[in-house]
Enzyme design. Structure first.
Site, short mmCIF file in Angstrom:
data_model
loop_
_atom_site.label_atom_id
_atom_site.label_comp_id
_atom_site.label_asym_id
_atom_site.label_seq_id
_atom_site.Cartn_x
_atom_site.Cartn_y
_atom_site.Cartn_z
CD GLN A 39 -2.84 -1.22 2.33
OE1 GLN A 39 -2.42 -1.09 3.37
NE2 GLN A 39 -4.23 -1.42 2.18
CG ASN A 40 5.43 3.33 0.91
OD1 ASN A 40 5.46 4.12 -0.32
ND2 ASN A 40 5.49 3.63 2.07
CD GLN A 41 -0.56 6.49 -1.96
OE1 GLN A 41 0.18 7.43 -1.25
NE2 GLN A 41 -1.99 6.31 -1.96
CG PHE A 42 8.88 5.20 -2.97
CD1 PHE A 42 9.37 6.41 -2.86
CD2 PHE A 42 9.53 4.26 -3.93
CE1 PHE A 42 10.64 6.89 -3.14
CE2 PHE A 42 10.82 4.90 -4.41
CZ PHE A 42 11.38 6.19 -3.95
CB SER A 139 5.34 7.31 -0.53
OG SER A 139 6.30 6.66 0.33
#
Length: 164
Positions: A39-42, A139
């Protein structure tokens, strides 16, 4: 409580932009990979910056693509204790040698900080350095502003990479 440690920097002599996080979260530490939490958007945010579909690539190819775009990665925190993955829980912080790394990067033009914790600690460590320091919205999925708002801030990093 177990001490958590950051990963080695991902940089080379051509690095123009260094993106610094705070300390890898538990999912990243378990996978031994930067930004491994699904789920981290980095990776989606950086894909917009470097014009490469990073989420579709295997991890090592993501790092290669970042280096090819002259982007480096590291963390502000070398080690700390922290239950879970939230930055607010970081204790006994030992910083990475940011000035030492910066000294090895002759083409470095700017440092971007992935989130407020990275920015707060990183700015202190880099006081006196003549570099552009860029705060970014985190992020992390815990940072609740939407992806579109984050993307607008992150995409401005293109200017650093495109400047002569």
């Amino acid at each position: 409580m177990k001490v958590k440690r950051s990963f080695p920097p991902v940089v080379d002599a051509d690095t123009r932009l260094l993106v610094l996080g705070s300390l890898p979260g538990d999912a990243s530490l378990a996978a031994a990979r930067y930004y491994a939490h699904p789920q981290n958007q980095f990776w989606r945010l950086m894909a917009a910056v470097v014009d490469v579909d990073l989420p579709a690539l295997p991890y090592d190819d993501r790092l290669t693509a970042l280096r090819a775009a002259r982007v480096g990665l590291w963390d502000v925190v070398a080690s700390a204790t922290r239950p879970g993955s939230t930055d607010a829980a970081i204790r006994d912080l030992v910083g990475n040698d940011l000035p030492g790394l910066v000294a090895t990067l002759p083409g470095l033009a700017a440092i971007a900080f992935n989130g407020a914790t990275a920015y707060r600690h990183g700015v202190r460590q880099l006081a006196g350095h003549d570099l552009r320091l860029i705060p970014l919205p985190s992020s992390s999925p815990l940072h609740t502003i939407g992806l579109a708002a984050k993307r607008a801030a992150w995409i401005a990093l293109r200017d650093v990479l495109r400047a002569p």
